[in-house]
Design a protein around this motif. Sequence first.
Motif, PDB file in Angstrom:
ATOM      1  N   ALA A  15      30.089  15.372 -12.485  1.00 30.65           N
ATOM      2  CA  ALA A  15      29.989  16.396 -13.526  1.00 30.65           C
ATOM      3  C   ALA A  15      29.110  15.914 -14.680  1.00 30.65           C
ATOM      4  O   ALA A  15      28.251  16.650 -15.175  1.00 30.65           O
ATOM      5  N   ALA A  16      29.311  14.683 -15.102  1.00 32.36           N
ATOM      6  CA  ALA A  16      28.539  14.145 -16.219  1.00 32.36           C
ATOM      7  C   ALA A  16      27.065  13.973 -15.845  1.00 32.36           C
ATOM      8  O   ALA A  16      26.177  14.324 -16.623  1.00 32.36           O
ATOM      9  N   TRP A  17      26.810  13.431 -14.671  1.00 29.49           N
ATOM     10  CA  TRP A  17      25.418  13.215 -14.257  1.00 29.49           C
ATOM     11  C   TRP A  17      24.677  14.540 -14.094  1.00 29.49           C
ATOM     12  O   TRP A  17      23.519  14.664 -14.495  1.00 29.49           O
ATOM     13  N   THR A  18      25.318  15.519 -13.509  1.00 31.15           N
ATOM     14  CA  THR A  18      24.681  16.823 -13.335  1.00 31.15           C
ATOM     15  C   THR A  18      24.359  17.455 -14.684  1.00 31.15           C
ATOM     16  O   THR A  18      23.258  17.976 -14.900  1.00 31.15           O
ATOM     17  N   THR A  19      25.303  17.369 -15.609  1.00 27.12           N
ATOM     18  CA  THR A  19      25.085  17.912 -16.947  1.00 27.12           C
ATOM     19  C   THR A  19      23.910  17.242 -17.636  1.00 27.12           C
ATOM     20  O   THR A  19      23.032  17.907 -18.195  1.00 27.12           O
ATOM     21  N   VAL A  20      23.875  15.926 -17.593  1.00 22.32           N
ATOM     22  CA  VAL A  20      22.812  15.177 -18.272  1.00 22.32           C
ATOM     23  C   VAL A  20      21.452  15.474 -17.654  1.00 22.32           C
ATOM     24  O   VAL A  20      20.460  15.650 -18.376  1.00 22.32           O
ATOM     25  N   ILE A  21      21.372  15.539 -16.340  1.00 21.63           N
ATOM     26  CA  ILE A  21      20.082  15.807 -15.686  1.00 21.63           C
ATOM     27  C   ILE A  21      19.563  17.198 -16.051  1.00 21.63           C
ATOM     28  O   ILE A  21      18.392  17.369 -16.393  1.00 21.63           O
ATOM     29  N   ILE A  22      20.441  18.210 -15.991  1.00 24.56           N
ATOM     30  CA  ILE A  22      20.020  19.573 -16.350  1.00 24.56           C
ATOM     31  C   ILE A  22      19.551  19.613 -17.805  1.00 24.56           C
ATOM     32  O   ILE A  22      18.516  20.208 -18.130  1.00 24.56           O
ATOM     33  N   MET A  23      20.289  18.954 -18.691  1.00 20.67           N
ATOM     34  CA  MET A  23      19.938  18.981 -20.107  1.00 20.67           C
ATOM     35  C   MET A  23      18.652  18.200 -20.400  1.00 20.67           C
ATOM     36  O   MET A  23      17.854  18.606 -21.256  1.00 20.67           O
ATOM     37  N   LEU A  24      18.417  17.104 -19.697  1.00 22.24           N
ATOM     38  CA  LEU A  24      17.163  16.362 -19.875  1.00 22.24           C
ATOM     39  C   LEU A  24      15.953  17.170 -19.412  1.00 22.24           C
ATOM     40  O   LEU A  24      14.904  17.170 -20.064  1.00 22.24           O
ATOM     41  N   VAL A  25      16.097  17.860 -18.293  1.00 23.85           N
ATOM     42  CA  VAL A  25      15.013  18.717 -17.808  1.00 23.85           C
ATOM     43  C   VAL A  25      14.747  19.838 -18.808  1.00 23.85           C
ATOM     44  O   VAL A  25      13.583  20.136 -19.138  1.00 23.85           O
ATOM     45  N   ALA A  26      15.810  20.451 -19.323  1.00 29.84           N
ATOM     46  CA  ALA A  26      15.655  21.531 -20.306  1.00 29.84           C
ATOM     47  C   ALA A  26      14.961  21.017 -21.566  1.00 29.84           C
ATOM     48  O   ALA A  26      14.065  21.678 -22.108  1.00 29.84           O
ATOM     49  N   PHE A  27      15.354  19.850 -22.026  1.00 23.90           N
ATOM     50  CA  PHE A  27      14.754  19.275 -23.229  1.00 23.90           C
ATOM     51  C   PHE A  27      13.277  18.954 -23.003  1.00 23.90           C
ATOM     52  O   PHE A  27      12.435  19.213 -23.872  1.00 23.90           O
ATOM     53  N   ALA A  28      12.946  18.403 -21.829  1.00 18.85           N
ATOM     54  CA  ALA A  28      11.547  18.078 -21.526  1.00 18.85           C
ATOM     55  C   ALA A  28      10.687  19.343 -21.457  1.00 18.85           C
ATOM     56  O   ALA A  28       9.583  19.394 -22.021  1.00 18.85           O
ATOM     57  N   ILE A  29      11.186  20.363 -20.778  1.00 19.52           N
ATOM     58  CA  ILE A  29      10.448  21.625 -20.685  1.00 19.52           C
ATOM     59  C   ILE A  29      10.274  22.234 -22.068  1.00 19.52           C
ATOM     60  O   ILE A  29       9.188  22.704 -22.438  1.00 19.52           O
ATOM     61  N   GLY A  30      11.334  22.226 -22.861  1.00 16.79           N
ATOM     62  CA  GLY A  30      11.269  22.784 -24.206  1.00 16.79           C
ATOM     63  C   GLY A  30      10.298  22.046 -25.104  1.00 16.79           C
ATOM     64  O   GLY A  30       9.590  22.665 -25.907  1.00 16.79           O
ATOM     65  N   THR A  31      10.241  20.740 -24.969  1.00 16.44           N
ATOM     66  CA  THR A  31       9.314  19.944 -25.778  1.00 16.44           C
ATOM     67  C   THR A  31       7.865  20.265 -25.440  1.00 16.44           C
ATOM     68  O   THR A  31       7.034  20.467 -26.329  1.00 16.44           O
ATOM     69  N   VAL A  32       7.552  20.333 -24.161  1.00 16.30           N
ATOM     70  CA  VAL A  32       6.185  20.652 -23.739  1.00 16.30           C
ATOM     71  C   VAL A  32       5.820  22.078 -24.156  1.00 16.30           C
ATOM     72  O   VAL A  32       4.720  22.329 -24.665  1.00 16.30           O
ATOM     73  N   ALA A  33       6.741  22.998 -23.977  1.00 18.14           N
ATOM     74  CA  ALA A  33       6.485  24.397 -24.348  1.00 18.14           C
ATOM     75  C   ALA A  33       6.298  24.530 -25.857  1.00 18.14           C
ATOM     76  O   ALA A  33       5.457  25.312 -26.316  1.00 18.14           O
ATOM     77  N   PHE A  34       7.056  23.776 -26.644  1.00 14.63           N
ATOM     78  CA  PHE A  34       6.900  23.813 -28.091  1.00 14.63           C
ATOM     79  C   PHE A  34       5.526  23.285 -28.495  1.00 14.63           C
ATOM     80  O   PHE A  34       4.858  23.850 -29.356  1.00 14.63           O
ATOM     81  N   LEU A  36       2.862  23.401 -26.697  1.00  8.57           N
ATOM     82  CA  LEU A  36       1.853  24.354 -26.234  1.00  8.57           C
ATOM     83  C   LEU A  36       2.019  25.747 -26.869  1.00  8.57           C
ATOM     84  O   LEU A  36       1.324  26.680 -26.468  1.00  8.57           O
ATOM     85  N   HIS A  37       2.917  25.873 -27.837  1.00  8.05           N
ATOM     86  CA  HIS A  37       3.148  27.126 -28.573  1.00  8.05           C
ATOM     87  C   HIS A  37       3.528  28.274 -27.627  1.00  8.05           C
ATOM     88  O   HIS A  37       2.938  29.352 -27.670  1.00  8.05           O
ATOM     89  N   GLN A  38       4.542  28.030 -26.826  1.00 13.17           N
ATOM     90  CA  GLN A  38       5.063  29.028 -25.888  1.00 13.17           C
ATOM     91  C   GLN A  38       6.517  29.336 -26.244  1.00 13.17           C
ATOM     92  O   GLN A  38       7.446  28.787 -25.653  1.00 13.17           O
ATOM     93  N   PRO A  39       6.741  30.219 -27.226  1.00 13.10           N
ATOM     94  CA  PRO A  39       8.120  30.430 -27.705  1.00 13.10           C
ATOM     95  C   PRO A  39       9.080  30.986 -26.655  1.00 13.10           C
ATOM     96  O   PRO A  39      10.272  30.667 -26.682  1.00 13.10           O
ATOM     97  N   ILE A  40       8.605  31.771 -25.730  1.00 12.65           N
ATOM     98  CA  ILE A  40       9.495  32.319 -24.701  1.00 12.65           C
ATOM     99  C   ILE A  40      10.040  31.192 -23.827  1.00 12.65           C
ATOM    100  O   ILE A  40      11.236  31.161 -23.505  1.00 12.65           O
TER     101      ILE A  40
END
Length: 77
Positions: A15-34, A36-40
Amino acid sequence: MSIEHEEPGHGHSPAAWTTVIIMLVAFAIGTVAFFLHQPIIVWSSVGLLVLGLIVGWILGKAGYGVRGPKYVAKAHD
């Protein structure tokens, strides 16, 4: 005099590993999108971050957390 303490597990569970992996991917995608000025995509990654928390909570309640019946701790050498 020896006092025995129960180790809390420190989150070494599916449960912990799955949560951390999903959240790390979300954070990485959000950082790159931010960058590149992609608010959606930024806001979608925030949703994915929240989804990661929900998935971790569900897996913990389903028994895959540290003290869950479906989790078997590995011995540390």
